[in-house]
Design an enzyme around this catalytic site. Sequence first.
Site: not given
Length: 376
Positions: A129, A159
């Site tokens: 992540h 992200d």
Amino acid sequence: METGADIPHDRPLAGLRILEMAALGPLPLAGTLLAGFGADVVRIQKEPDTDVAVRSRRVVRLDLKSPEGRAACLDLVSGADALLEGFRPGTMERLGLGSADCHARAPALVYCRMTGWGQDGPLAREAGHDINYIALSGVLGRITRPGERPVVPLNLIGDYGGGTMTMLFGLMTALWRARATGQGEVIDAAMIDGAAIMMSKQFALHGQDQLGPPGTNLLDGGAFFYDTYVCADGHHVAVGAIEPKFYKSLLAVLGLTEGDLPPQSDQARWPEGRRIFAETFLTRTRDDWVARARDKDACLTPVLDLDEAVAHPHARARNSFHCAEGGAWIPALAPRLASMDGRSLREDRNSEIPVAEIIADWRARSAGATERKGSK
């Protein structure tokens, strides 16, 4: 039936057809930005999506593991300018939807792969992540104070900064090339790469032996004039008075003189300056300090929570947020284009459309484009 023609033609990306494979992380934001600026974004998903931040698309439900779903997807590919996918490497190939499969149907297609680790390397097929990608790229280790553990900076750097923004740059670069040459492209957009390139200046300083330990430098909280402080009411302010003229303005707001503090450039005495600033800020509330700094060029702002950010006069004057269905406040699209003349860009709800209708729509538009090109 809703068609791509329903998108206003004055939108900058009107006519661009994007196929988005539903995914988490950076891909949905990319789709929202593309759709908001006028691209016809068709999102393929198996289950309903309730995320209000995912908007302005046409949605089709397909089971890509079924022969029928794969065939319908390839029919959509035939009319698309670009495909966005965010699965682990090899997943699309196992589905029969890899870049070779899609380019066989649409040679000029821009096939954009978005992953955390990239398409190759020892970690390519490992789970991860945002926090993992920024940790390995050197970013997370710099977001800390001396003697403290690194601070998790939401999922903004990996992200969205390292992922969405670099992916969109690659996408538009490849689309420009495809427009000129008719040749498609495969984009390997990796969050670890994007996070690393945003650290270019830090790596350069480190290579020149000009970067101190984390939390001791100009822009990482080391400088007492570039930091946050708690006020009398427990709220915080942020100060960023780097240039001497702004620093002097800040001191005037605080009721201090340069003689009350160590020299601004004396890095060894920055902790002393921080102590004086901290004591001073505790004498007034946050809003008192903000009022005193107004129109003073002191580079002092309040640290706001989300509700306060939405309600701030500057945000309201610029229409920086709008209320979506269900009462959630959503940031307005950015950047702003002068050609839009203040009009809002497309930010409507998703609409679920039968896949056959979209295939027919895109085929008709492709045929029309070919006919117009042939008549020139």
